[in-house]
Design a protein around this motif. Structure first.
Motif, PDB file in Angstrom:
ATOM      1  N   LYS A  14       0.368   4.081   2.343  1.00 56.73           N
ATOM      2  CA  LYS A  14       0.728   3.865   3.746  1.00 56.73           C
ATOM      3  C   LYS A  14       2.202   3.485   3.904  1.00 56.73           C
ATOM      4  O   LYS A  14       2.648   3.185   5.025  1.00 56.73           O
ATOM      5  N   ASP A  16       0.878  -1.166   0.000  1.00 60.47           N
ATOM      6  CA  ASP A  16       0.000   0.000   0.000  1.00 60.47           C
ATOM      7  C   ASP A  16       0.917   1.217   0.000  1.00 60.47           C
ATOM      8  O   ASP A  16       1.462   1.600   1.048  1.00 60.47           O
ATOM      9  N   THR A  19       3.686   0.776   3.199  1.00 61.68           N
ATOM     10  CA  THR A  19       3.687  -0.508   3.886  1.00 61.68           C
ATOM     11  C   THR A  19       3.679  -1.660   2.902  1.00 61.68           C
ATOM     12  O   THR A  19       2.941  -1.649   1.918  1.00 61.68           O
TER      13      THR A  19
END
Lengths: 118, 106
Positions: free
Chosen positions: A76, A73, A78
């Motif tokens: 994010k 993601d 992440t």
């Protein structure tokens, strides 16, 4: 300063599932390929999976193909590793790494331990 | 898949020794090779990338070289902090592959 912080490891029963996360900071996450690498206790390093920056191109080791799914993601910063149908031989420390694809300098996190009990 | 054959698996040495570890790729990987140092319970630490480029902050006693599909990590004068396990990794293609590791011990 570049950082990769893994989380989500733990004890899981054989056949179970676990999702690892890797929070990245200190670099432009979306422009780099990322990898997961694991190390079973007392053993060498085994590359598990990689994903390119856009998130649509992925690669897997034969040992995890069809059971593990890598994703990211970028909003994010992440990286994820969804691990299903876990086996005893998946027990290892799992490292998140900035992949050296395209000549990038590699960088690794500190790892998270996954233990699969039988 | 590209196989990386690393040798020796274990190396006994003394402080001040010159140490050489080699990796041979089963096919051409260009210069796409990294060397890592790992100590017990710790993550691998990058020493050398692109076969011969010293990572920032790594002591200059570490160096890497290549000749065809053969790659060498040299420690010019072994220090007490250098006793560890060393791995090579090719990143020419997927799947990424590692050498089996070399444990440098006293």
């Amino acid at each position: 300063e570049m950082q990769l912080v893994e989380s989500g490891g733990g004890l899981v029963q054989r056949g179970g599932s676990l999702r690892l996360s890797c929070a990245a900071s200190g670099f432009t996450f979306s422009t780099y390929a990322m990898s997961w690498v694991r190390q079973a206790p007392g053993m060498g390093l085994e590359w598990v999976s990689a994903i390119f920056g856009g998130g649509t191109t992925t690669f897997y080791a034969d040992s995890v193909k069809g059971r593990f799914t890598i994703s990211r993601d970028n909003s994010k910063n992440t990286l994820y590793l969804q691990m299903n149908s876990l086996r005893a031989e998946d027990t290892a420390v799992y490292y998140c790494a900035k992949d050296p694809a395209g000549g990038a300098t590699p960088f690794w996190g500190q790892g998270t331990l996954v233990t699969v009990s039988s | 898949d590209i196989q990386m054959t690393q040798s020796p698996s274990t190396l006994s040495a003394s402080v001040g020794d010159r140490v050489t570890i080699t990796c041979r790729a089963s096919q051409s990987i260009g210069s796409w090779l990294a060397w890592y140092q790992q100590k017990p319970g710790k993550a691998p630490k990058l020493l050398i990338y692109k076969a011969s480029n010293l990572e920032s902050g790594v002591p200059s006693r570490f160096s890497g070289s290549e000749s065809g599909t053969g790659f060498t990590l040299t420690i010019s004068s072994l220090q007490p902090d250098d006793f560890a396990t060393y791995f090579c990794q090719q990143y020419n293609s997927f799947p990424r592959t590692f050498g089996q590791g070399t444990k440098v011990e006293i």
